[in-house]
Design an enzyme around this catalytic site. Structure first.
Site, PDB file in Angstrom:
ATOM      1  N   LYS A 119       0.815  -1.215   0.000  1.00  0.00           N
ATOM      2  CA  LYS A 119       0.000   0.000   0.000  1.00  0.00           C
ATOM      3  C   LYS A 119       0.852   1.270   0.000  1.00  0.00           C
ATOM      4  O   LYS A 119       0.399   2.312  -0.451  1.00  0.00           O
ATOM      5  CB  LYS A 119      -0.973  -0.016   1.167  1.00  0.00           C
ATOM      6  CG  LYS A 119      -1.999  -1.124   0.971  1.00  0.00           C
ATOM      7  CD  LYS A 119      -3.113  -1.127   1.978  1.00  0.00           C
ATOM      8  CE  LYS A 119      -4.097  -2.250   1.685  1.00  0.00           C
ATOM      9  NZ  LYS A 119      -3.509  -3.599   1.868  1.00  0.00           N
TER      10      LYS A 119
HETATM   11  C1  LIG Z   1      -4.095  -4.735   1.228  1.00  0.00           C
HETATM   12  C2  LIG Z   1      -3.287  -5.982   1.053  1.00  0.00           C
HETATM   13  C3  LIG Z   1      -3.668  -7.001   0.141  1.00  0.00           C
HETATM   14  C4  LIG Z   1      -4.953  -6.940  -0.657  1.00  0.00           C
HETATM   15  O1  LIG Z   1      -4.908  -5.960  -1.660  1.00  0.00           O
HETATM   16  P1  LIG Z   1      -6.258  -5.436  -2.340  1.00  0.00           P
HETATM   17  O2  LIG Z   1      -5.858  -4.286  -3.176  1.00  0.00           O
HETATM   18  O3  LIG Z   1      -7.161  -5.037  -1.202  1.00  0.00           O
HETATM   19  O4  LIG Z   1      -6.812  -6.575  -3.130  1.00  0.00           O
HETATM   20  C5  LIG Z   1      -2.829  -8.100  -0.022  1.00  0.00           C
HETATM   21  N1  LIG Z   1      -1.699  -8.219   0.710  1.00  0.00           N
HETATM   22  C6  LIG Z   1      -1.317  -7.278   1.593  1.00  0.00           C
HETATM   23  C7  LIG Z   1      -0.073  -7.494   2.372  1.00  0.00           C
HETATM   24  C8  LIG Z   1      -2.077  -6.128   1.803  1.00  0.00           C
HETATM   25  O5  LIG Z   1      -1.684  -5.205   2.700  1.00  0.00           O
END
Ligand SMILES: *Cc1c(COP(=O)(O)O)cnc(C)c1O
Length: 467
Positions: free
Chosen positions: A112
């Site tokens: 993120k």
């Molecule tokens: C947020 C997250 C996901 C999922 O991603 P999306 O965009 O919500 O599908 C997968 N792995 C990690 C480590 C995350 O922080």
């Protein structure tokens, strides 16, 4: 570039408007009115650019007139300057046609950061132009909050207050938030659960007077700017593996469907993506949809990959809009039906079309632990639980004709050390640049589960900074 709502009843907006609005007024999500398209020559011209410069190039058609290209370039350069790897999102080869793309070299060790770091700076830029400020509030069970805090810390036009449940996050997760001592950051530990925190945030937004007074805003995963900032790493990986002259596939551990939607967008922009593989844990609503055209809600169950523990994937609505030929009436009706019945199917022909691109796979917790162990033994690669699901999904759906698959490694193994220890008996260390996380001073305020107390806390922080 203008953006329209998937449900058709909100005014269209430019990029800056979409950035600040988040969710459309009709409850829909914003989508670009038309997809930008890059030719083979355009893609070739991007080979060899630094990650930050590539990101600016890929994002510029989405940003449109809202921000000049030179400014966007400096925003991207600043966003990625603090990453712990010079390539920002490096590829690691695991098998002859299988790669991992590491998206965890940012300040909070999860993917993120790649979008959030840009988002915080985009907010600052647009707010400065409008000579205004916002207060971002959010609740976190651990992960998203730290990425948002790191993205907003020291931004001039933003105050941010994040609520977490007191004593109920892991120490790494808490410290990633509470050791950020910037004056515009407030960490509040609520004496209650994550649900209590979420209810408090909802109540803050529901108090119209308070909402306006504080100019409340959110940075949740439905913000289009976050999707736009996730497209560049798919482009970077594809170019490194021979695109546009060779096809690639991607496998993505999926929760809210934001990350994989960015891959879909890259495909719409002309990147030769042969296949997209959705990885899920036992919360497998998406896998059931792609396997048998059945999207039905079930209660969320906790797993070793908590960032994928979802009941409904909010960004799926964007794919649905595309699948329904961008018909907002049909999209709104499908979403309404889903909310009322807890189930959704799409017309057979539509589902067969989507199956031409999307494959899906699920892994239980024991299978995830086994995959971490297998990977470590087979090639010495240490994957966290989320990344292991993406890699296993890629291995379950290999492409023909030597098309390589890139699995998204979304979190650093040190972020979820218990599962790693269970798998290989070793507790992974934090990267050197954060090795002192446990010695850094913390700052947070403990408050009761009480709206007035939280409001007073937010008001005090904002008052100090806007004076
Ligand atoms: C947020 C997250 C996901 C999922 O991603 P999306 O965009 O919500 O599908 C997968 N792995 C990690 C480590 C995350 O922080």
């Amino acid at each position: 570039m203008r953006y329209v709502s998937t449900r058709g009843h909100a005014p269209s907006r430019d990029f800056a408007g979409v950035l600040l609005t988040g969710l459309a007024e009709d409850g829909g999500l914003f989508m670009p009115e038309t997809w930008p398209h890059f030719s083979a020559a355009d893609w070739r011209a991007m080979r060899g650019l630094s990650y930050a410069d590539l990101a600016a190039r890929v994002m510029t058609p989405f940003v449109g007139e809202s921000i000049p290209f030179a400014t966007l370039t400096s925003i991207c350069r600043e966003s990625y300057a603090g990453f712990g790897h010079p390539a920002v999102a490096p590829l690691v080869q695991l098998e002859s046609h299988l790669f991992a793309q590491e998206l965890f070299h940012g300040p909070t060790l999860a993917f993120k950061d790649l979008a959030m770091q840009v988002l915080g700076r985009l907010f600052d830029h647009v707010l400065a132009e409008r000579d205004t400020r916002v207060t971002i509030v959010g609740a976190t069970s651990g992960d998203t909050g730290s990425a948002a805090i790191e993205a907003c810390a020291n931004r001039e036009r933003i105050d941010i207050v994040i609520l977490h449940p007191h004593g109920r996050t892991s120490e790494v997760q808490r410290r990633q938030m509470t050791t950020v001592l910037a004056p515009n950051v407030g960490n509040v530990a609520i004496e209650g659960t994550f649900d209590d925190c979420q209810d408090l945030v909802k109540a803050l937004f529901a108090d119209a007077g308070f909402r306006t007074e504080m100019a409340l805003s959110a940075v949740n995963s439905i913000n289009w700017a976050r999707i736009a900032a996730q497209i560049p790493y798919y482009v970077a990986a594809a170019l490194a593996l021979g695109a546009p002259d060779r096809e690639v596939a991607f496998s993505v551990p999926t929760g809210n469907f934001g990350n994989i939607l960015a891959a879909w967008a890259a495909r719409r922009m002309g990147l030769p993506i042969a296949r997209l593989v959705v990885g899920s844990n036992r919360n497998d609503i998406l896998t059931r949809f792609f396997e048998k055209n059945d999207m039905s809600m079930t209660p969320v169950e906790p797993t070793l990959s908590p960032s994928m523990d979802i009941q409904v994937s909010s960004n799926f609505e964007r794919l649905l809009f595309e699948l329904l030929d961008r018909d907002p009436v049909a999209t709104a009706a499908a979403m309404r039906g889903f909310r009322e019945t807890g189930r959704m199917t799409v017309p057979d022909t539509t589902w067969h079309r989507v199956r031409g691109v999307f494959h899906a796979f699920r892994l239980s917790d024991p299978e995830t632990v086994a995959e971490i162990r297998r990977l470590y033994t087979a090639c010495g690669y240490l994957a966290d639980t989320h990344s292991a699901i993406g890699i296993a999904a890629a291995r379950a759906h290999p492409c023909a004709h030597g098309v390589p698959t890139v699995a998204m490694a979304t979190a650093h193994p040190a972020k979820f050390p218990d599962a790693i220890e269970q798998a290989i008996g070793i507790r992974p260390a934090l990267p050197a640049r954060m090795a002192d996380l446990f010695e850094r001073p913390e700052r947070f305020t403990v408050l009761p589960d009480d709206l007035a107390a939280v409001q007073a806390n937010v008001r005090a922080l904002v008052g100090r900074n806007s004076g």
